[in-house]
Scaffold this motif. Sequence first.
Motif, PDB file in Angstrom:
ATOM      1  N   ARG A   1     -15.605  -2.178   0.074  1.00 45.30           N
ATOM      2  CA  ARG A   1     -14.670  -1.235  -0.534  1.00 45.30           C
ATOM      3  C   ARG A   1     -15.497   0.010  -0.813  1.00 45.30           C
ATOM      4  O   ARG A   1     -16.304   0.044  -1.737  1.00 45.30           O
ATOM      5  CB  ARG A   1     -14.080  -1.788  -1.828  1.00 45.30           C
TER       6      ARG A   1
ATOM      7  N   THR B   1       3.702   2.202  -7.417  1.00 48.46           N
ATOM      8  CA  THR B   1       2.557   3.120  -7.423  1.00 48.46           C
ATOM      9  C   THR B   1       1.682   2.959  -8.659  1.00 48.46           C
ATOM     10  O   THR B   1       0.601   3.542  -8.734  1.00 48.46           O
ATOM     11  CB  THR B   1       3.048   4.575  -7.321  1.00 48.46           C
ATOM     12  N   ALA B   2       2.128   2.152  -9.644  1.00 51.44           N
ATOM     13  CA  ALA B   2       1.279   1.867 -10.803  1.00 51.44           C
ATOM     14  C   ALA B   2       0.165   0.890 -10.459  1.00 51.44           C
ATOM     15  O   ALA B   2      -0.793   0.739 -11.225  1.00 51.44           O
ATOM     16  CB  ALA B   2       2.130   1.304 -11.944  1.00 51.44           C
ATOM     17  N   PHE B   3       0.264   0.238  -9.308  1.00 48.23           N
ATOM     18  CA  PHE B   3      -0.764  -0.692  -8.851  1.00 48.23           C
ATOM     19  C   PHE B   3      -1.792   0.086  -8.049  1.00 48.23           C
ATOM     20  O   PHE B   3      -1.458   0.810  -7.109  1.00 48.23           O
ATOM     21  CB  PHE B   3      -0.125  -1.779  -7.982  1.00 48.23           C
ATOM     22  N   ALA B   4      -3.072  -0.054  -8.409  1.00 47.43           N
ATOM     23  CA  ALA B   4      -4.137   0.739  -7.792  1.00 47.43           C
ATOM     24  C   ALA B   4      -4.292   0.413  -6.312  1.00 47.43           C
ATOM     25  O   ALA B   4      -4.105  -0.732  -5.886  1.00 47.43           O
ATOM     26  CB  ALA B   4      -5.457   0.484  -8.521  1.00 47.43           C
ATOM     27  N   ASN B   5      -4.621   1.432  -5.511  1.00 50.07           N
ATOM     28  CA  ASN B   5      -4.939   1.239  -4.107  1.00 50.07           C
ATOM     29  C   ASN B   5      -6.372   0.716  -4.010  1.00 50.07           C
ATOM     30  O   ASN B   5      -7.331   1.426  -4.293  1.00 50.07           O
ATOM     31  CB  ASN B   5      -4.799   2.551  -3.339  1.00 50.07           C
ATOM     32  N   VAL B   6      -6.513  -0.543  -3.620  1.00 50.28           N
ATOM     33  CA  VAL B   6      -7.819  -1.199  -3.671  1.00 50.28           C
ATOM     34  C   VAL B   6      -8.788  -0.605  -2.655  1.00 50.28           C
ATOM     35  O   VAL B   6      -9.972  -0.429  -2.932  1.00 50.28           O
ATOM     36  CB  VAL B   6      -7.653  -2.711  -3.444  1.00 50.28           C
TER      37      VAL B   6
ATOM     38  N   LEU C   1      -9.124  -8.791  -8.631  1.00 55.89           N
ATOM     39  CA  LEU C   1      -8.543  -7.571  -9.172  1.00 55.89           C
ATOM     40  C   LEU C   1      -7.940  -7.845 -10.537  1.00 55.89           C
ATOM     41  O   LEU C   1      -7.441  -8.948 -10.805  1.00 55.89           O
ATOM     42  CB  LEU C   1      -7.439  -7.048  -8.245  1.00 55.89           C
TER      43      LEU C   1
ATOM     44  N   THR D   1      -3.355  -4.909 -12.689  1.00 56.21           N
ATOM     45  CA  THR D   1      -2.822  -3.616 -12.247  1.00 56.21           C
ATOM     46  C   THR D   1      -3.538  -3.068 -11.016  1.00 56.21           C
ATOM     47  O   THR D   1      -3.273  -1.942 -10.608  1.00 56.21           O
ATOM     48  CB  THR D   1      -2.914  -2.589 -13.380  1.00 56.21           C
ATOM     49  N   GLY D   2      -4.469  -3.858 -10.431  1.00 65.30           N
ATOM     50  CA  GLY D   2      -5.068  -3.474  -9.168  1.00 65.30           C
ATOM     51  C   GLY D   2      -6.533  -3.095  -9.152  1.00 65.30           C
ATOM     52  O   GLY D   2      -7.181  -3.272  -8.114  1.00 65.30           O
ATOM     53  N   PRO D   3      -7.120  -2.551 -10.234  1.00 64.40           N
ATOM     54  CA  PRO D   3      -8.540  -2.205 -10.164  1.00 64.40           C
ATOM     55  C   PRO D   3      -9.421  -3.436  -9.932  1.00 64.40           C
ATOM     56  O   PRO D   3      -9.085  -4.549 -10.373  1.00 64.40           O
ATOM     57  CB  PRO D   3      -8.829  -1.583 -11.534  1.00 64.40           C
TER      58      PRO D   3
END
Length: 337
Positions: free
Chosen positions: A273, A242-247, A284, A287-289
């Motif tokens: 998006r 859950t530390a990885f951002a939902n793109v 990305l 960490t996902g952002p």
Amino acid sequence: SDGSGLTEESMVRIRIRDEHGPGALDLAFAAATGPNGPVNIITPLADNGFLIGGGFTRVDDREIPHVARYDASGKLDEDFSLSMLEETDPLEFSDGVHALLILPNEDILVGGDFHADGDVPRSNLICVTREGHRSDQFNLGPGADGVVFALGLQGRKAIVGGVFKHVNGTQVISLARLNPDGSLDTTFSSGLPWEAGFSNGRIQDLVVLPDDKILIGGNFTQIHGRPANRIARLHPDGDLDTAFANVGLDHDVMRLVVQSDGKIVAGGRFGFRGDLEFKGIVRLHATGPVDYSFRTGLNGEVNCLQILPDGGILLGGEFTEVQGVARQRVALLDSDG
């Protein structure tokens, strides 16, 4: 993956050669007539040769179905063929081979859309030796009950992704981990019912990261009931990180690659998006952002990606323009897009 002027029944290799300009065709590469059907996957070998997998049944006018091996010069290895399985495990292919993985013992794990009605019926996942014989070191049982699109190596264990409900007769949804002997690793947390399952769609690609976490891409929008739109990162045991951002992409992710600095480049069929356009490709942060400094500017989808040794990004798909410049289905970007 398509290329301008190439039919689905053709194969060439493009090598970047400074003396002839970027992207010049390597005429020394001896691919002869090539396969008679589409190539879905190319996997490099330690000796600089490579394997190809796809929907073909013949290569260079020889019966070599769905998987073939070449040396570094492009010469076909005529001693390797899955046709050697026909006597004991006759294979019937629907959509060919989609994934290939070299195991630590040099056996080859093959994933795709096929089944074998031999002594031990199996589907969509087989393991063969370097010569193309059935491997006795990897007991897969009946395989997967749906198409396998992606394979990765996590230590000595294999990660399997696709669209299935069972592997080796045990319920696992879309993603599974296999022990070194081919048995299902039941400690990997993906065994929820289909209705609430691991994903609500297909796992199209996966990348095992240096810390053994797993990047996945596909057409899912949730994992274990938590939002995860088309890209997600998992802990080594399969639980959602859950530390990885939902793109939040709006359509399928087809391919994922990771750059040397840890940034992630995703290619696919997505276009937006939220209100922002990201047609076909997006980068990305680790960490996902979204990395908004990465330029896009494609007018179509991306089906394949490869990071080159100099950091350049080779992409292929269904586009005709990149950043306002005409490019027919194949393009090369620098590391910043």
